[in-house]
Design a protein around this motif. Structure first.
Motif, short mmCIF file in Angstrom:
data_model
loop_
_atom_site.label_atom_id
_atom_site.label_comp_id
_atom_site.label_asym_id
_atom_site.label_seq_id
_atom_site.Cartn_x
_atom_site.Cartn_y
_atom_site.Cartn_z
N UNK A 1 0.78 -1.24 -0.33
CA UNK A 1 0.07 0.01 0.02
C UNK A 1 0.96 1.50 0.03
N UNK A 2 1.91 1.21 0.86
CA UNK A 2 2.70 2.48 1.04
C UNK A 2 3.60 2.69 -0.44
N UNK A 3 4.12 1.54 -0.77
CA UNK A 3 4.74 1.66 -2.08
C UNK A 3 3.99 1.96 -3.20
N UNK A 4 2.73 1.42 -3.41
CA UNK A 4 1.85 1.97 -4.71
C UNK A 4 1.53 3.52 -4.46
N UNK A 5 1.86 4.27 -3.25
CA UNK A 5 1.40 5.70 -3.06
C UNK A 5 2.63 6.45 -3.71
N UNK A 6 3.83 5.78 -3.95
CA UNK A 6 4.78 6.52 -4.51
C UNK A 6 4.63 6.85 -6.14
N UNK A 7 4.99 7.93 -6.44
CA UNK A 7 5.03 8.34 -8.25
C UNK A 7 6.18 7.44 -8.58
N UNK A 8 5.84 7.36 -10.02
CA UNK A 8 7.04 6.26 -10.86
C UNK A 8 7.87 7.07 -11.34
N UNK A 9 8.97 7.60 -10.43
CA UNK A 9 9.85 8.65 -10.93
C UNK A 9 11.13 8.25 -10.28
N UNK A 10 12.21 8.43 -10.96
CA UNK A 10 13.74 8.00 -10.45
C UNK A 10 13.88 9.15 -8.98
N UNK A 11 14.81 8.18 -8.53
CA UNK A 11 15.24 8.90 -7.14
C UNK A 11 16.14 7.85 -6.28
N UNK A 12 16.22 8.08 -5.06
CA UNK A 12 16.79 7.59 -4.08
C UNK A 12 15.99 7.28 -2.96
N UNK A 13 16.36 6.20 -2.16
CA UNK A 13 15.67 5.48 -0.95
C UNK A 13 16.25 4.96 0.02
N UNK A 14 15.99 5.12 1.30
CA UNK A 14 16.58 4.41 2.31
C UNK A 14 15.88 3.36 3.05
N UNK A 15 16.34 2.05 3.30
CA UNK A 15 15.63 1.02 3.98
C UNK A 15 15.96 1.14 5.71
N UNK A 16 15.11 0.66 6.34
CA UNK A 16 15.26 0.65 7.83
C UNK A 16 14.88 -0.59 8.26
N UNK A 17 15.72 -1.25 9.39
CA UNK A 17 15.19 -2.35 9.97
C UNK A 17 15.12 -1.98 11.54
N UNK A 18 13.95 -1.89 11.96
CA UNK A 18 13.85 -1.81 13.34
C UNK A 18 14.45 -0.41 13.75
N UNK A 19 14.10 0.55 12.95
CA UNK A 19 14.66 2.08 13.02
C UNK A 19 16.20 2.23 12.74
N UNK A 20 16.91 1.11 12.49
CA UNK A 20 18.37 1.46 11.97
C UNK A 20 18.29 1.28 10.42
N UNK A 21 19.08 2.37 9.94
CA UNK A 21 19.16 2.67 8.62
C UNK A 21 20.11 1.30 8.08
N UNK A 22 19.84 0.60 7.27
CA UNK A 22 20.43 -0.60 6.78
C UNK A 22 20.81 -0.67 5.29
N UNK A 23 20.06 0.27 4.59
CA UNK A 23 20.55 0.37 3.04
C UNK A 23 20.10 1.58 2.19
N UNK A 24 20.96 1.71 1.55
CA UNK A 24 20.68 3.07 0.37
C UNK A 24 20.65 2.54 -0.77
N UNK A 25 19.65 3.11 -1.71
CA UNK A 25 19.83 2.47 -2.91
C UNK A 25 19.18 3.69 -4.01
N UNK A 26 19.17 3.40 -5.17
CA UNK A 26 18.73 4.46 -6.22
C UNK A 26 17.66 3.53 -7.35
#
Length: 256
Positions: A36-61
């Protein structure tokens, strides 16, 4: 008193941009990693960050579409052990202008790695199929695939359409359907023989393990299915692999 009228000044535009990107992302509130949250995004390029239990674990594009890229990570994590989607959250930043030239994700990775964060970057998380030459590589204890190996109990709907005789298809069709259904790589060698072998799947749902057992049972005797920490392979010879977790041989299962 001697006064200096000159000095050295080093301008780091890339560092300044990295700091601005990090600050913009820090202003965002991580959202649970759900469709649901992913589908709320616009289909545009960009960067993103993933968190596991509030810890930043991954950065991607994402070069083209943020939701498409982030969804791939959701699917990957859904098929792993020792981790749950309920632990995961993400933030995104649309970056369109000169996106390819500035490599914004690299700027963010460098910044956060210096702070001891983003442990999943350069650790196997973002990999797709690593290729056949990596099959015989021993996976290190700290690698993402070793920490969060594939879940062979992952359940999915029967990939073969039901007919008058139940769910029946050729082995070739079952292989292709299983490959599409699994949330991790299933690489196998094709064979014309598979098109002549009939397979039945009586249950409406099955696990990856059950599907691989059926595939192995109906394959010629020389064929082997191997579950490695990060993916599954199937080739026409029997051999052991340094990081092999489970082997399927003529319908029999051998755990490493």
């Amino acid at each position: 008193m001697l006064l200096e009228n000159h000095a050295e000044f080093k301008l780091s535009i890339t560092k300044a941009l990295g700091d601005q990107l990090a600050a913009a992302l820090e202003d965002l509130t991580p959202a649970p990693l759900t469709m649901g949250n992913i589908r709320s995004l616009r289909p545009l390029p960009g960067v993103y960050q993933l968190y596991r239990n509030d810890d930043l674990v991954y950065v991607g594009k994402a070069d083209k579409s943020l939701p498409q890229r982030v969804e791939r990570h959701l699917r990957k994590i859904s098929g792993r052990r020792n981790i749950s989607l309920a632990e995961m959250a993400f933030t995104c930043l649309y970056v369109e202008e000169d996106f390819g030239a500035v490599a914004p994700e690299r700027l963010l990775i460098n910044k956060h790695r210096g702070q001891g964060e983003v442990p999943w970057n350069y650790n196997g998380f973002g990999n797709n199929d690593p290729g056949k030459r990596r099959d015989t590589t021993e996976v290190d204890a700290g690698h993402f695939d070793r920490q969060y190996p594939i879940n062979l109990e992952y359940s999915f709907p029967n990939p073969i359409a039901s007919g008058p005789q139940g769910a029946e298809a050729t082995l070739a069709e079952l292989l292709a359907a299983t490959k599409a259904a699994l949330p991790y790589v299933f690489r196998y060698e094709s064979s014309k023989t598979f098109e002549d072998i009939r397979v039945q799947l009586p249950t409406p749902h099955l696990t990856a393990d059950e599907a691989l057992r059926v595939i192995s049972e109906h394959s010629p005797a020389t064929w082997q299915v191997t579950a490695l920490p990060g993916y599954v392979i199937m080739y026409g010879k029997t051999e052991n692999y340094p990081s092999g977790m489970r082997y399927y041989r003529s319908g029999k299962v051998v755990d490493a």
